[in-house]
Design a protein around this motif. Structure first.
Motif, PDB file in Angstrom:
ATOM      1  N   ASP A  26      -9.690  -2.751  -6.747  1.00 49.46           N
ATOM      2  CA  ASP A  26      -9.223  -1.900  -5.992  1.00 49.46           C
ATOM      3  C   ASP A  26     -10.445  -0.732  -5.576  1.00 49.46           C
ATOM      4  O   ASP A  26     -10.246   0.451  -5.134  1.00 49.46           O
ATOM      5  N   ASN A  27     -11.680  -1.348  -5.507  1.00 50.50           N
ATOM      6  CA  ASN A  27     -12.727  -0.419  -5.285  1.00 50.50           C
ATOM      7  C   ASN A  27     -13.114  -0.633  -3.767  1.00 50.50           C
ATOM      8  O   ASN A  27     -12.335  -1.141  -2.879  1.00 50.50           O
ATOM      9  N   ILE A  28     -14.123   0.258  -3.557  1.00 54.19           N
ATOM     10  CA  ILE A  28     -14.281   0.598  -2.002  1.00 54.19           C
ATOM     11  C   ILE A  28     -15.382  -0.378  -1.598  1.00 54.19           C
ATOM     12  O   ILE A  28     -16.296  -0.597  -2.094  1.00 54.19           O
ATOM     13  N   TYR A  29     -15.383  -1.269  -0.476  1.00 58.18           N
ATOM     14  CA  TYR A  29     -16.449  -1.861  -0.078  1.00 58.18           C
ATOM     15  C   TYR A  29     -16.953  -1.865   1.073  1.00 58.18           C
ATOM     16  O   TYR A  29     -16.332  -1.233   2.053  1.00 58.18           O
ATOM     17  N   GLY A  30     -18.273  -1.859   1.327  1.00 59.48           N
ATOM     18  CA  GLY A  30     -18.780  -1.569   2.570  1.00 59.48           C
ATOM     19  C   GLY A  30     -20.477  -2.023   2.727  1.00 59.48           C
ATOM     20  O   GLY A  30     -20.928  -3.147   1.991  1.00 59.48           O
ATOM     21  N   PHE A  31     -20.885  -1.750   3.785  1.00 58.31           N
ATOM     22  CA  PHE A  31     -22.348  -2.225   4.128  1.00 58.31           C
ATOM     23  C   PHE A  31     -23.270  -1.118   4.466  1.00 58.31           C
ATOM     24  O   PHE A  31     -22.802  -0.091   4.768  1.00 58.31           O
ATOM     25  N   ASP A  32     -24.449  -1.271   4.175  1.00 57.52           N
ATOM     26  CA  ASP A  32     -25.529  -0.263   4.475  1.00 57.52           C
ATOM     27  C   ASP A  32     -26.639  -0.987   5.174  1.00 57.52           C
ATOM     28  O   ASP A  32     -26.896  -2.328   4.984  1.00 57.52           O
ATOM     29  N   PHE A  33     -27.668  -0.118   5.958  1.00 57.20           N
ATOM     30  CA  PHE A  33     -28.928  -0.741   6.318  1.00 57.20           C
ATOM     31  C   PHE A  33     -29.758  -0.010   5.566  1.00 57.20           C
ATOM     32  O   PHE A  33     -29.785   1.393   5.400  1.00 57.20           O
ATOM     33  N   PHE A  34     -30.875  -0.579   5.455  1.00 51.05           N
ATOM     34  CA  PHE A  34     -32.218  -0.033   4.900  1.00 51.05           C
ATOM     35  C   PHE A  34     -33.448  -0.564   5.426  1.00 51.05           C
ATOM     36  O   PHE A  34     -33.604  -1.968   5.168  1.00 51.05           O
ATOM     37  N   GLY A  35     -34.298   0.115   6.211  1.00 46.75           N
ATOM     38  CA  GLY A  35     -35.569  -0.312   6.669  1.00 46.75           C
ATOM     39  C   GLY A  35     -36.491  -0.930   5.338  1.00 46.75           C
ATOM     40  O   GLY A  35     -37.098  -0.120   4.965  1.00 46.75           O
ATOM     41  N   GLY A  36     -36.456  -2.056   5.354  1.00 48.36           N
ATOM     42  CA  GLY A  36     -37.456  -2.593   4.346  1.00 48.36           C
ATOM     43  C   GLY A  36     -36.899  -2.974   2.999  1.00 48.36           C
ATOM     44  O   GLY A  36     -37.614  -2.431   1.924  1.00 48.36           O
TER      45      GLY A  36
ATOM     46  N   LEU B 142       1.080  -1.215  -0.014  1.00 45.83           N
ATOM     47  CA  LEU B 142       0.067   0.107   0.041  1.00 45.83           C
ATOM     48  C   LEU B 142       0.856   1.356   0.029  1.00 45.83           C
ATOM     49  O   LEU B 142       0.641   2.173  -0.661  1.00 45.83           O
ATOM     50  N   ILE B 143       1.913   1.279   0.804  1.00 47.81           N
ATOM     51  CA  ILE B 143       2.585   2.424   0.979  1.00 47.81           C
ATOM     52  C   ILE B 143       3.412   2.670  -0.600  1.00 47.81           C
ATOM     53  O   ILE B 143       3.497   3.877  -0.809  1.00 47.81           O
ATOM     54  N   ASP B 144       3.856   1.503  -1.169  1.00 46.59           N
ATOM     55  CA  ASP B 144       4.575   1.721  -2.371  1.00 46.59           C
ATOM     56  C   ASP B 144       3.680   2.397  -3.227  1.00 46.59           C
ATOM     57  O   ASP B 144       3.999   3.377  -4.059  1.00 46.59           O
ATOM     58  N   LYS B 145       2.383   1.692  -3.423  1.00 47.26           N
ATOM     59  CA  LYS B 145       1.644   1.989  -4.656  1.00 47.26           C
ATOM     60  C   LYS B 145       0.953   3.439  -4.345  1.00 47.26           C
ATOM     61  O   LYS B 145       0.670   4.160  -5.233  1.00 47.26           O
ATOM     62  N   ALA B 146       0.585   3.866  -3.015  1.00 43.97           N
ATOM     63  CA  ALA B 146       0.092   4.942  -2.595  1.00 43.97           C
ATOM     64  C   ALA B 146       1.022   6.185  -2.680  1.00 43.97           C
ATOM     65  O   ALA B 146       0.545   7.302  -2.454  1.00 43.97           O
ATOM     66  N   GLY B 147       2.200   5.897  -2.791  1.00 49.82           N
ATOM     67  CA  GLY B 147       3.271   7.126  -2.895  1.00 49.82           C
ATOM     68  C   GLY B 147       3.884   7.521  -1.608  1.00 49.82           C
ATOM     69  O   GLY B 147       4.363   8.824  -1.412  1.00 49.82           O
TER      70      GLY B 147
ATOM     71  N   LYS C 181      -4.719  -1.273  -3.382  1.00 46.70           N
ATOM     72  CA  LYS C 181      -3.325  -0.453  -3.344  1.00 46.70           C
ATOM     73  C   LYS C 181      -3.534   0.922  -3.694  1.00 46.70           C
ATOM     74  O   LYS C 181      -2.817   1.792  -3.839  1.00 46.70           O
ATOM     75  N   ASN C 182      -4.647   1.491  -3.385  1.00 49.63           N
ATOM     76  CA  ASN C 182      -5.158   2.858  -3.617  1.00 49.63           C
ATOM     77  C   ASN C 182      -5.186   3.198  -2.080  1.00 49.63           C
ATOM     78  O   ASN C 182      -6.168   2.634  -1.308  1.00 49.63           O
ATOM     79  N   GLY C 183      -4.576   4.278  -1.650  1.00 50.62           N
ATOM     80  CA  GLY C 183      -4.707   4.826  -0.275  1.00 50.62           C
ATOM     81  C   GLY C 183      -5.949   5.180   0.141  1.00 50.62           C
ATOM     82  O   GLY C 183      -6.623   4.811   1.317  1.00 50.62           O
ATOM     83  N   TYR C 184      -6.669   5.762  -0.758  1.00 50.75           N
ATOM     84  CA  TYR C 184      -8.202   6.195  -0.502  1.00 50.75           C
ATOM     85  C   TYR C 184      -9.102   5.138  -0.436  1.00 50.75           C
ATOM     86  O   TYR C 184      -9.848   5.098   0.776  1.00 50.75           O
ATOM     87  N   ALA C 185      -9.041   4.186  -1.135  1.00 51.48           N
ATOM     88  CA  ALA C 185      -9.882   2.935  -1.239  1.00 51.48           C
ATOM     89  C   ALA C 185      -9.562   2.059  -0.193  1.00 51.48           C
ATOM     90  O   ALA C 185     -10.630   1.632   0.466  1.00 51.48           O
TER      91      ALA C 185
END
Length: 852
Positions: free
Chosen positions: A547-557, A81-86, A210-214
């Motif tokens: 290299d995408n961002i992964y996450g979860f969310d909740f939704f009522g219904g 990560l450090i190498d690829k993120a600069g 390998k992207n710092g933000y993602a």
């Protein structure tokens, strides 16, 4: 989703998210620093470098050693990560590990970035770390490892209470939407930190970006899953989670960095941006046709996406992160931003653009009021007469003033749009569901519903499809640009803000793994409401490797009972009855929430992390857990139209909506640790299935207002209202419900004549009341006469006793109802009449008839 590149800034954000990860790791280690089997020898030697000394010369805050060890354990991940993120080529003092581990050192031992993280840590905690008391370590106890046995206490338990208790604690486990995630006063085992840490590390290995933000944004979501019930500190009341502390520290650190790069003339580095949507409810229910059910779910979800898009637009414009969103649910949001002239200027432009886009799409039916409040360091620390409570209050006022100027600039610049005829006078077709004119002159498209001649606008058609996709999708893919490898028709772009939502199956995501990888940090892949067991499983081998961002969310219904076309069942189908059908429209919300936020947390404890935790906990109950109640019993007879923040709106079979409301209330009481200052009220409108949903929504709002106006002695609100009467949850409701059930039982067994119901109603209609006192003596002798004659004919002992009880209750108006002790301000005749009407409605629903 992608942000402008600033490697130093990204490094600060990730280091702040990692700065106390050692507290989690340390709890999973059987030994202390000297005898640890987890710490390598050269890491143990870092104690002399990273750990400060107390007044006795003893090294403290040794959890930083486990933070350093975490970097050692995952050296290959961080090196790549450090190498690829600069971030390569950094000196040791500037390294990611040193930034994350060195925050307890003296300020003189830290570089500029290290000082920012240290100050952010202090401001997040709201504590003066120069004081001896505040400098205590979790290990400063009689038993050095006692902190490993302590659980996090529930923040809800002590809100608005002067006498603090510490009876309820949280389970140490990964986030889920099940009841086993509730606080409890009884645990059979000590916290299983070792097990939880192993699960955390197993998933951490799946973050391959390998992207710092993602990388940081995915790691943020992993922290939320695993550290939301781990105490950030076990000193005093450990009611703030490690996640909320890490989140607010990271948000503050980014703001301090930007503020120092720009203006640093004073100690007011922060802006709290607050937004609130108005017109949401009227927009949802502005549906006129019998196809309302098909559009209601998607229409509600569309507004959730619109609110999320507004937040995403602001974050993108200000180059901020997920951690900067303090709260986003129920049509309201709060974002912590740096207080610089550039940010303020950019925000004004964004507000203008948002207003224009929303107006161009929805006219003046929907409006988002956005304001900001400058926040000082003193306010975060609660010193020098400043506090977060005061800042919240001032922000609320500014936001409300903004509402009174709704589309003011547009009104001045485009007077004719508001006050001159805006439709084409019948020359254009109308949307069959909303009744709105479809502007075909500007090439507005017309769509037909499946298996129907009904025509609707493009937006209505997309909302209907959205509701269907919501049920079928495994993932939401969110991008700030159209994705060429998925056809445009699969995406929805609320109000043309440039945030695109795709709803996809796992197979569709897997098929595009290579193309998704090319999108890098521009795309978020979101799982919804957990797996079949309610666990938030968003990192797995099936879709990883990009290299995408992964996450979860909740939704009522996100789920709903569907018809043969996969669309929501009609209201008629929901009622599930051959003949007599009634729909229940339920609204509920938390009582006095504004008061809770302003006064629930004492000034000295009013930290940003606690406010973030309070918001997150309420949101979890309404957005996440509510799905568990629905799935267990009500999944075939109701929709969760919306649920989040602190309120909900449900539609379903009338009797089950009352049961659902009772279950929600019971679980809310348990979730809030039986805190007497936290309550929830609701109202149910009971209507025919073909009754206009817009009118039903208005009637349920009126029923809810009736519940909110409920008073009995020192008790206020905390009530349920339907059929024109508010019943206190703890006072009348359980006793009246029991009486209703007894009436139904006796009538169905043909032991009590159905005419008993009509007699009660007749006498109630003729009675006269003043201030809940019966002032028509004629009522007494007429009831005595009618029920006396009825007793002569009745043989069943239970029926005779019930009739006698009714006579006695009405005449004496004592504190009993059918021989049950009751506390109420209502006259007993009113309660008997209500129970009788309720029983009649239930009998009619079950038997499709009620002949006297």
């Amino acid at each position: 989703m992608n942000q402008s590149i600033n490697t130093e800034r990204d490094k600060i954000y990730l280091a702040a998210l990692l700065h106390d990860i050692g507290k989690f790791y340390q709890r999973a280690d059987d030994g202390g620093a000297a005898k640890s089997s987890k710490l390598l020898e050269h890491v143990k030697n870092l104690e002399q470098i990273l750990c400060p000394s107390n007044q006795d010369g003893i090294r403290t805050h040794k959890h930083v050693l486990w933070t350093a060890q975490f970097f050692e354990d995952h050296h290959s991940v961080f090196s790549q990560l450090i190498d690829k993120a600069g971030w390569d080529g950094m000196t040791d003092r500037e390294s990611l590990m040193h930034l994350a581990s060195g925050h307890h050192l003296h300020k003189s031992q830290l570089n500029k970035l290290g000082q920012i993280i240290q100050e952010a840590d202090h401001l997040s905690s709201g504590m003066d770390r120069t004081s001896i008391e505040a400098y205590k370590d979790d290990q400063d106890t009689n038993r050095w490892d006692a902190f490993k046995k302590k659980r996090m206490t529930s923040l809800m338990e002590n809100l608005l209470l002067s006498d603090k208790t510490n009876a309820y604690h949280l389970p140490v486990q990964a986030m889920s939407i099940n009841k086993n995630y509730f606080p409890s006063s009884n645990f059979e085992y000590d916290p299983q930190y070792k097990v939880l840490w192993k699960e955390f590390e197993n998933e951490f290995k799946f973050i391959q970006s390998k992207n710092g933000y993602a990388f940081s944004e995915t790691f943020f979501n992993l922290l939320q899953k695993y550290t939301s019930t781990i105490p950030a500190s076990t000193i005093h009341f450990p009611d703030v989670s490690l996640f909320d502390h890490l989140k607010t520290t990271a948000a503050i650190a980014v703001c301090l960095y930007d503020w120092q790069q720009g203006e640093s003339a004073d100690d007011e580095p922060f802006l709290m941006i607050g937004g609130d949507f108005s017109g949401i409810q009227s927009y949802i229910y502005n549906i006129i046709s019998e196809n309302a059910a098909k559009n209601l779910k998607g229409r509600s979800f569309y507004l959730k996406l619109l609110a999320d898009s507004v937040v995403a637009t602001i974050l993108k414009a200000l180059n901020l992160f997920q951690a900067n969103v303090i709260y986003n649910s129920g049509g309201s949001f709060y974002i912590l931003a740096p207080n610089t002239s550039e940010v303020r200027q950019t925000l004004r432009h964004v507000m203008d653009d948002l207003e224009a886009n929303i107006f161009n799409t929805h006219g003046n039916s929907i409006y988002v009021s956005i304001a900001y409040q400058i926040i000082s360091k003193d306010a975060l620390m609660g010193r020098n007469g400043q506090s977060l409570q005061k800042c919240w209050g001032e922000l609320f006022e500014s936001r409300d003033k903004q509402k009174s100027k709704r589309y003011a600039r547009k009104l001045v610049n485009d007077y004719g749009h508001f006050f001159l005829p805006g439709e084409s006078g019948g020359l254009s077709p109308r949307d069959a569901i909303t009744g709105e004119e479809i502007d075909t002159f500007s090439k507005g498209k017309i769509y037909s519903l499946i298996k129907s001649e009904v025509q609707v606008s493009e937006l209505t058609w997309k909302q209907i499809q959205l509701g269907k996709k919501l049920k079928e999708a495994d993932y939401w893919v969110v991008s700030n640009e159209p994705l060429a490898y998925w056809t445009e028709k699969n995406a929805i772009n609320p109000a043309n803000l440039g945030i695109y939502y795709y709803f996809l199956s796992e197979r569709e995501v897997v098929e595009k793994k290579a193309l998704l990888k090319a999108s890098a940090d521009k795309v978020r892949i979101i799982s919804i409401n957990g797996n079949d067991k309610g666990i938030c499983d968003f990192l797995n081998t099936t879709i990883m490797g990009t290299d995408n961002i992964y996450g979860f969310d909740f939704f009522g219904g996100n789920n709903f009972p569907a018809d043969d076309e996969g669309l929501p069942k009609s209201f008629d189908q929901l009622c599930d009855s051959e003949g007599y059908k009634r729909l229940g429209v339920l609204r509920m919300d938390v009582d006095n929430l504004g008061h809770v936020f302003k006064n629930g947390i004492p000034k000295q404890l009013g930290t940003l992390s606690r406010y973030a935790a309070l918001s997150r906990n309420l949101d979890w109950f309404f957005k996440a857990y509510l799905n568990s109640i629905w799935k267990a019993k009500y999944s075939q007879s109701s929709y969760i139209v919306y649920s989040g923040g602190d309120d909900l709106f449900l539609v379903g079979k009338w009797d089950e909506m009352i049961e659902f409301a009772e279950q929600i209330r019971q679980d809310f009481v348990e979730f809030t640790c039986y805190n007497p200052n936290l309550s929830i009220s609701g109202g149910v409108a009971i209507v025919a299935p073909k009754y206009p949903i817009k009118r039903a929504a208005e009637e349920s709002a009126e029923a809810e207002r009736l519940a909110k106006n409920y008073e009995l002695g020192n008790s206020e609100k905390n009530a349920i209202s339907f059929m024109g009467l508010a019943l206190g949850w703890d006072q009348e409701f359980p006793i009246v419900k029991k009486l209703k059930s007894e009436l139904v039982r006796l009538i169905e067994a043909e032991k009590l004549p159905k005419s008993f119901i009509s007699k009660i109603y007749q006498h109630y209609r003729q009675a006269q009341f003043e201030d809940e006192k019966l002032v028509s003596p004629r009522t007494y002798w007429l009831m005595a006469y009618d029920f006396g004659r009825m007793l002569e004919r009745e043989k069943d002992p239970a029926a005779r006793q019930l009739i006698e009880n009714c006579k006695l209750d009405v005449v004496s108006n004592h504190n009993r109802l059918n021989n049950e002790v009751i506390t109420s301000a209502y006259h007993n005749l009113k309660l008997w009449n209500f129970a009788a009407r309720w029983a009649e409605l239930e009998y009619r629903t079950n038997h499709n008839r009620f002949d006297n």
